[in-house]
Design a protein around this motif. Sequence first.
Motif, PDB file in Angstrom:
ATOM      1  N   SER A 195       5.873   8.561  -3.905  1.00 28.58           N
ATOM      2  CA  SER A 195       6.585   7.690  -2.983  1.00 28.58           C
ATOM      3  C   SER A 195       6.825   6.344  -3.658  1.00 28.58           C
ATOM      4  O   SER A 195       5.879   5.619  -3.992  1.00 28.58           O
ATOM      5  N   PHE A 196       8.103   6.031  -3.875  1.00 28.76           N
ATOM      6  CA  PHE A 196       8.461   4.776  -4.539  1.00 28.76           C
ATOM      7  C   PHE A 196       8.900   3.765  -3.492  1.00 28.76           C
ATOM      8  O   PHE A 196       9.881   3.967  -2.788  1.00 28.76           O
ATOM      9  N   GLU A 197       8.181   2.662  -3.388  1.00 27.85           N
ATOM     10  CA  GLU A 197       8.513   1.632  -2.409  1.00 27.85           C
ATOM     11  C   GLU A 197       9.480   0.604  -2.972  1.00 27.85           C
ATOM     12  O   GLU A 197      10.129  -0.123  -2.216  1.00 27.85           O
ATOM     13  N   LYS A 198       9.599   0.516  -4.283  1.00 30.97           N
ATOM     14  CA  LYS A 198      10.470  -0.475  -4.899  1.00 30.97           C
ATOM     15  C   LYS A 198      11.759   0.175  -5.402  1.00 30.97           C
ATOM     16  O   LYS A 198      11.831   1.390  -5.576  1.00 30.97           O
ATOM     17  N   GLU A 199      12.759  -0.662  -5.615  1.00 25.58           N
ATOM     18  CA  GLU A 199      14.008  -0.188  -6.201  1.00 25.58           C
ATOM     19  C   GLU A 199      13.742   0.297  -7.615  1.00 25.58           C
ATOM     20  O   GLU A 199      12.910  -0.262  -8.343  1.00 25.58           O
ATOM     21  N   MET A 200      14.489   1.326  -8.038  1.00 25.24           N
ATOM     22  CA  MET A 200      14.260   1.882  -9.370  1.00 25.24           C
ATOM     23  C   MET A 200      14.583   0.882 -10.479  1.00 25.24           C
ATOM     24  O   MET A 200      13.952   0.901 -11.538  1.00 25.24           O
ATOM     25  N   ALA A 201      15.551   0.007 -10.230  1.00 25.16           N
ATOM     26  CA  ALA A 201      15.869  -1.019 -11.233  1.00 25.16           C
ATOM     27  C   ALA A 201      14.677  -1.944 -11.433  1.00 25.16           C
ATOM     28  O   ALA A 201      14.382  -2.364 -12.563  1.00 25.16           O
ATOM     29  N   ASP A 202      13.963  -2.254 -10.347  1.00 32.68           N
ATOM     30  CA  ASP A 202      12.770  -3.098 -10.437  1.00 32.68           C
ATOM     31  C   ASP A 202      11.652  -2.368 -11.169  1.00 32.68           C
ATOM     32  O   ASP A 202      10.929  -2.958 -11.996  1.00 32.68           O
ATOM     33  N   MET A 203      11.516  -1.067 -10.881  1.00 37.79           N
ATOM     34  CA  MET A 203      10.486  -0.286 -11.559  1.00 37.79           C
ATOM     35  C   MET A 203      10.787  -0.171 -13.049  1.00 37.79           C
ATOM     36  O   MET A 203       9.882  -0.174 -13.883  1.00 37.79           O
ATOM     37  N   GLU A 204      12.073  -0.056 -13.381  1.00 34.30           N
ATOM     38  CA  GLU A 204      12.448   0.017 -14.799  1.00 34.30           C
ATOM     39  C   GLU A 204      12.070  -1.271 -15.518  1.00 34.30           C
ATOM     40  O   GLU A 204      11.616  -1.250 -16.659  1.00 34.30           O
ATOM     41  N   GLU A 205      12.247  -2.378 -14.833  1.00 32.48           N
ATOM     42  CA  GLU A 205      11.954  -3.662 -15.457  1.00 32.48           C
ATOM     43  C   GLU A 205      10.454  -3.919 -15.586  1.00 32.48           C
ATOM     44  O   GLU A 205       9.986  -4.456 -16.603  1.00 32.48           O
ATOM     45  N   ASN A 206       9.676  -3.520 -14.573  1.00 36.33           N
ATOM     46  CA  ASN A 206       8.264  -3.891 -14.519  1.00 36.33           C
ATOM     47  C   ASN A 206       7.276  -2.740 -14.716  1.00 36.33           C
ATOM     48  O   ASN A 206       6.084  -2.980 -14.887  1.00 36.33           O
ATOM     49  N   GLY A 207       7.769  -1.489 -14.666  1.00 32.52           N
ATOM     50  CA  GLY A 207       6.881  -0.354 -14.822  1.00 32.52           C
ATOM     51  C   GLY A 207       6.134  -0.019 -13.534  1.00 32.52           C
ATOM     52  O   GLY A 207       6.185  -0.770 -12.555  1.00 32.52           O
ATOM     53  N   ILE A 208       5.457   1.128 -13.535  1.00 37.33           N
ATOM     54  CA  ILE A 208       4.675   1.558 -12.377  1.00 37.33           C
ATOM     55  C   ILE A 208       3.352   2.154 -12.830  1.00 37.33           C
ATOM     56  O   ILE A 208       3.192   2.543 -13.992  1.00 37.33           O
ATOM     57  N   SER A 209       2.414   2.205 -11.893  1.00 41.66           N
ATOM     58  CA  SER A 209       1.154   2.909 -12.105  1.00 41.66           C
ATOM     59  C   SER A 209       1.088   4.088 -11.152  1.00 41.66           C
ATOM     60  O   SER A 209       1.516   3.987 -10.001  1.00 41.66           O
ATOM     61  N   ILE A 210       0.605   5.206 -11.641  1.00 45.91           N
ATOM     62  CA  ILE A 210       0.407   6.385 -10.803  1.00 45.91           C
ATOM     63  C   ILE A 210      -1.067   6.762 -10.880  1.00 45.91           C
ATOM     64  O   ILE A 210      -1.591   7.044 -11.974  1.00 45.91           O
ATOM     65  N   ILE A 211      -1.719   6.734  -9.745  1.00 48.61           N
ATOM     66  CA  ILE A 211      -3.120   7.136  -9.684  1.00 48.61           C
ATOM     67  C   ILE A 211      -3.184   8.510  -9.030  1.00 48.61           C
ATOM     68  O   ILE A 211      -2.754   8.682  -7.883  1.00 48.61           O
ATOM     69  N   ILE A 212      -3.695   9.490  -9.780  1.00 47.56           N
ATOM     70  CA  ILE A 212      -3.781  10.862  -9.288  1.00 47.56           C
ATOM     71  C   ILE A 212      -5.160  11.067  -8.657  1.00 47.56           C
ATOM     72  O   ILE A 212      -6.180  11.101  -9.353  1.00 47.56           O
ATOM     73  N   ASN A 213      -5.185  11.173  -7.357  1.00 44.78           N
ATOM     74  CA  ASN A 213      -6.443  11.381  -6.647  1.00 44.78           C
ATOM     75  C   ASN A 213      -6.704  12.878  -6.478  1.00 44.78           C
ATOM     76  O   ASN A 213      -5.930  13.721  -6.948  1.00 44.78           O
ATOM     77  N   ALA A 214      -7.786  13.200  -5.786  1.00 45.23           N
ATOM     78  CA  ALA A 214      -8.031  14.596  -5.425  1.00 45.23           C
ATOM     79  C   ALA A 214      -6.828  15.068  -4.597  1.00 45.23           C
ATOM     80  O   ALA A 214      -6.199  14.272  -3.902  1.00 45.23           O
ATOM     81  N   PRO A 215      -6.467  16.348  -4.691  1.00 47.55           N
ATOM     82  CA  PRO A 215      -5.245  16.851  -4.039  1.00 47.55           C
ATOM     83  C   PRO A 215      -5.108  16.438  -2.578  1.00 47.55           C
ATOM     84  O   PRO A 215      -4.000  16.100  -2.130  1.00 47.55           O
ATOM     85  N   GLU A 216      -6.212  16.424  -1.839  1.00 48.39           N
ATOM     86  CA  GLU A 216      -6.123  16.085  -0.414  1.00 48.39           C
ATOM     87  C   GLU A 216      -5.809  14.602  -0.177  1.00 48.39           C
ATOM     88  O   GLU A 216      -5.392  14.213   0.913  1.00 48.39           O
TER      89      GLU A 216
END
Length: 228
Positions: A195-216
């Motif tokens: 789920s991306f809350e920011k505009e993709m152009a903003d994410m391209e400029e600043n990057g993102i972090s993805i934290i993979i939790n337990a499946p549930e």
Amino acid sequence: MKKLLVTVITVLSITMLSACGMSKDNQALAEAKREELRSARKAAEELYSQLTVETFSDALYNFEQKEEEIEALEFKKVKNKNTEGVLMAMDSLISDYQYLCGEMEKELKIEQDLSEDIAKYHDVLCYIENKSGSELNSMVVKDSAGGDSGNLLFDGMTLPSGRIIAGITITLYEGNSYTLVTTDTLGNENTYELSFEKEMADMEENGISIIINAPENGALVSDYIYSE
């Protein structure tokens, strides 16, 4: 490109000096038509300047040569009886220019659509942290259009739980939705909605972090985490 309508113009052959040159009324008609031709040439040249292809250069050059012949005419020295021929020649060349403009407009639309489409792609730098409790040997970002990133863990790499991987770049396209599909070393596969809350152009400029939790608990997407 369809075959262009090219009219053979032999304007200079009718420019014999004569005491019976064009009447003032016919000169006015010819001058008005020449202005129309100049506008047609200008429109074609402006369109061509916006294109990246050279497909139309030969046709444009040929038309310009004919237009320059007409520019060289002194209407007052053209026989009055040849007025109709001169006007027809200019009308024909104007039509050729208009047809050429129509073809160039089609090409320009294609180029503009492609440019707009390319602008919707964004290369996003990712910091990925594994908190799933499992050692992962495959992480693939998939989109709703059927594309995927391929395995972000290449060359036999694994990502144990509690570890991170930084400097990964994924390409995202505006309008698509995305999932992260992981496979662990035991063969278990899990799918996480991203789920991306920011505009993709903003994410391209600043990057993102993805934290993979337990499946549930799903995956968390947030601002990029800079690591030393």
